[in-house]
Design a protein around this motif. Structure first.
Motif, PDB file in Angstrom:
ATOM      1  N   UNK A 110       0.830  -1.192   0.000  1.00  0.00           N
ATOM      2  CA  UNK A 110       0.000   0.000   0.000  1.00  0.00           C
ATOM      3  C   UNK A 110       0.872   1.251   0.000  1.00  0.00           C
ATOM      4  N   UNK A 111       0.556   2.196  -0.899  1.00  0.00           N
ATOM      5  CA  UNK A 111       1.279   3.458  -0.986  1.00  0.00           C
ATOM      6  C   UNK A 111       0.289   4.605  -0.876  1.00  0.00           C
ATOM      7  N   UNK A 112       0.756   5.722  -0.320  1.00  0.00           N
ATOM      8  CA  UNK A 112      -0.090   6.900  -0.213  1.00  0.00           C
ATOM      9  C   UNK A 112       0.739   8.162  -0.292  1.00  0.00           C
ATOM     10  N   UNK A 113       0.075   9.269  -0.639  1.00  0.00           N
ATOM     11  CA  UNK A 113       0.740  10.559  -0.675  1.00  0.00           C
ATOM     12  C   UNK A 113      -0.300  11.666  -0.635  1.00  0.00           C
ATOM     13  N   UNK A 114       0.139  12.833  -0.177  1.00  0.00           N
ATOM     14  CA  UNK A 114      -0.663  14.036  -0.226  1.00  0.00           C
ATOM     15  C   UNK A 114      -0.142  14.874  -1.384  1.00  0.00           C
ATOM     16  N   UNK A 115      -1.049  15.362  -2.227  1.00  0.00           N
ATOM     17  CA  UNK A 115      -0.672  16.033  -3.463  1.00  0.00           C
ATOM     18  C   UNK A 115      -1.172  17.477  -3.460  1.00  0.00           C
ATOM     19  N   UNK A 116      -0.283  18.397  -3.811  1.00  0.00           N
ATOM     20  CA  UNK A 116      -0.579  19.826  -3.860  1.00  0.00           C
ATOM     21  C   UNK A 116      -1.088  20.219  -5.240  1.00  0.00           C
ATOM     22  N   UNK A 117      -2.271  20.842  -5.267  1.00  0.00           N
ATOM     23  CA  UNK A 117      -2.867  21.367  -6.501  1.00  0.00           C
ATOM     24  C   UNK A 117      -2.951  20.344  -7.628  1.00  0.00           C
ATOM     25  N   UNK A 118      -3.071  19.061  -7.274  1.00  0.00           N
ATOM     26  CA  UNK A 118      -3.218  18.000  -8.262  1.00  0.00           C
ATOM     27  C   UNK A 118      -1.981  17.709  -9.078  1.00  0.00           C
ATOM     28  N   UNK A 119      -0.834  18.310  -8.697  1.00  0.00           N
ATOM     29  CA  UNK A 119       0.356  18.204  -9.542  1.00  0.00           C
ATOM     30  C   UNK A 119       1.510  17.424  -8.942  1.00  0.00           C
ATOM     31  N   UNK A 120       1.848  17.679  -7.696  1.00  0.00           N
ATOM     32  CA  UNK A 120       3.063  17.072  -7.146  1.00  0.00           C
ATOM     33  C   UNK A 120       2.875  16.698  -5.681  1.00  0.00           C
TER      34      UNK A 120
ATOM     35  N   UNK B 123      -1.202   2.809   7.078  1.00  0.00           N
ATOM     36  CA  UNK B 123      -0.122   3.665   6.597  1.00  0.00           C
ATOM     37  C   UNK B 123      -0.411   5.089   7.047  1.00  0.00           C
ATOM     38  N   UNK B 124       0.389   5.637   7.976  1.00  0.00           N
ATOM     39  CA  UNK B 124       0.185   7.026   8.397  1.00  0.00           C
ATOM     40  C   UNK B 124       1.033   7.977   7.554  1.00  0.00           C
ATOM     41  N   UNK B 125       0.491   9.130   7.235  1.00  0.00           N
ATOM     42  CA  UNK B 125       1.203  10.200   6.529  1.00  0.00           C
ATOM     43  C   UNK B 125       1.009  11.479   7.330  1.00  0.00           C
ATOM     44  N   UNK B 126       2.067  12.274   7.471  1.00  0.00           N
ATOM     45  CA  UNK B 126       1.927  13.534   8.195  1.00  0.00           C
ATOM     46  C   UNK B 126       3.065  14.472   7.825  1.00  0.00           C
ATOM     47  N   UNK B 127       2.752  15.767   7.650  1.00  0.00           N
ATOM     48  CA  UNK B 127       3.769  16.750   7.316  1.00  0.00           C
ATOM     49  C   UNK B 127       3.292  18.148   7.666  1.00  0.00           C
ATOM     50  N   UNK B 128       4.242  19.053   7.790  1.00  0.00           N
ATOM     51  CA  UNK B 128       3.971  20.491   7.880  1.00  0.00           C
ATOM     52  C   UNK B 128       4.373  21.098   6.547  1.00  0.00           C
ATOM     53  N   UNK B 129       3.556  21.998   6.030  1.00  0.00           N
ATOM     54  CA  UNK B 129       3.886  22.621   4.752  1.00  0.00           C
ATOM     55  C   UNK B 129       3.276  24.009   4.665  1.00  0.00           C
ATOM     56  N   UNK B 130       3.886  24.850   3.847  1.00  0.00           N
ATOM     57  CA  UNK B 130       3.347  26.178   3.572  1.00  0.00           C
ATOM     58  C   UNK B 130       2.343  26.074   2.435  1.00  0.00           C
ATOM     59  N   UNK B 131       1.171  26.667   2.630  1.00  0.00           N
ATOM     60  CA  UNK B 131       0.157  26.721   1.586  1.00  0.00           C
ATOM     61  C   UNK B 131      -0.231  28.168   1.350  1.00  0.00           C
ATOM     62  N   UNK B 132      -0.544  28.482   0.114  1.00  0.00           N
ATOM     63  CA  UNK B 132      -1.099  29.781  -0.237  1.00  0.00           C
ATOM     64  C   UNK B 132      -2.614  29.685  -0.201  1.00  0.00           C
ATOM     65  N   UNK B 133      -3.278  30.816  -0.023  1.00  0.00           N
ATOM     66  CA  UNK B 133      -4.735  30.820  -0.068  1.00  0.00           C
ATOM     67  C   UNK B 133      -5.184  30.245  -1.411  1.00  0.00           C
ATOM     68  N   UNK B 134      -6.121  29.292  -1.367  1.00  0.00           N
ATOM     69  CA  UNK B 134      -6.623  28.667  -2.585  1.00  0.00           C
ATOM     70  C   UNK B 134      -5.903  27.402  -3.005  1.00  0.00           C
ATOM     71  N   UNK B 135      -4.732  27.100  -2.397  1.00  0.00           N
ATOM     72  CA  UNK B 135      -4.053  25.832  -2.703  1.00  0.00           C
ATOM     73  C   UNK B 135      -4.938  24.670  -2.282  1.00  0.00           C
ATOM     74  N   UNK B 136      -4.903  23.595  -3.066  1.00  0.00           N
ATOM     75  CA  UNK B 136      -5.679  22.405  -2.725  1.00  0.00           C
ATOM     76  C   UNK B 136      -4.755  21.235  -2.408  1.00  0.00           C
ATOM     77  N   UNK B 137      -5.255  20.348  -1.558  1.00  0.00           N
ATOM     78  CA  UNK B 137      -4.528  19.133  -1.187  1.00  0.00           C
ATOM     79  C   UNK B 137      -5.485  17.962  -1.323  1.00  0.00           C
TER      80      UNK B 137
END
Length: 119
Positions: free
Chosen positions: A49-59, A79-93
């Motif tokens: 099993x693999x997983x990821x969080x994707x920014x704006x549908x791209x990366x 499978x746990x996933x966790x991170x801190x990240x900078x987002x701009x207003x309107x960014x999608x995950x």
């Protein structure tokens, strides 16, 4: 594959849209994002099993990609996933998942996603 999140347990700021399965940052800032994917067998415990969080549908978001590489136990391997990240207003995950080697399922009532502004 983008995973559907069936239930929004907490969505006080309406950042998560269940129709599109997207978390949208309402304002710029630092966000704590995470997910938990729980495996359900489709006949072979050799699935990976693999997983990821994707920014704006791209990366994939840095630090938010993982794989459960040992033998999987149906309805308990998580499978746990966790991170801190900078987002701009309107960014999608979005939460994405797949299987390497053999197929399986992500349990709908145990797979979850969360996001909260922390700074």
């Amino acid at each position: 594959t983008k995973l559907g999140i069936n239930v929004a347990e907490y969505n006080d700021q309406t950042c998560f849209d269940a129709g599109t399965n997207l978390f949208t940052a309402p304002v710029a800032g630092t966000y704590l994002l995470g997910a938990s994917l729980t495996y359900k067998t489709n006949g072979n415990a050799g699935a990976r099993m693999q997983g990821r969080l994707v920014l704006n549908g791209l990366s994939a978001i840095s630090g938010a990609t993982g794989e459960a590489s040992g033998t999987h136990n149906s309805e308990t391997t998580t499978l746990p996933l966790q991170t801190l990240t900078l987002l701009n207003a309107g960014d999608t995950v979005e939460l994405q998942g797949n299987f390497r080697a053999y197929d399986g399922y992500m349990m709908t009532d145990e797979t979850c996603f969360w996001g909260a502004k922390v700074g």
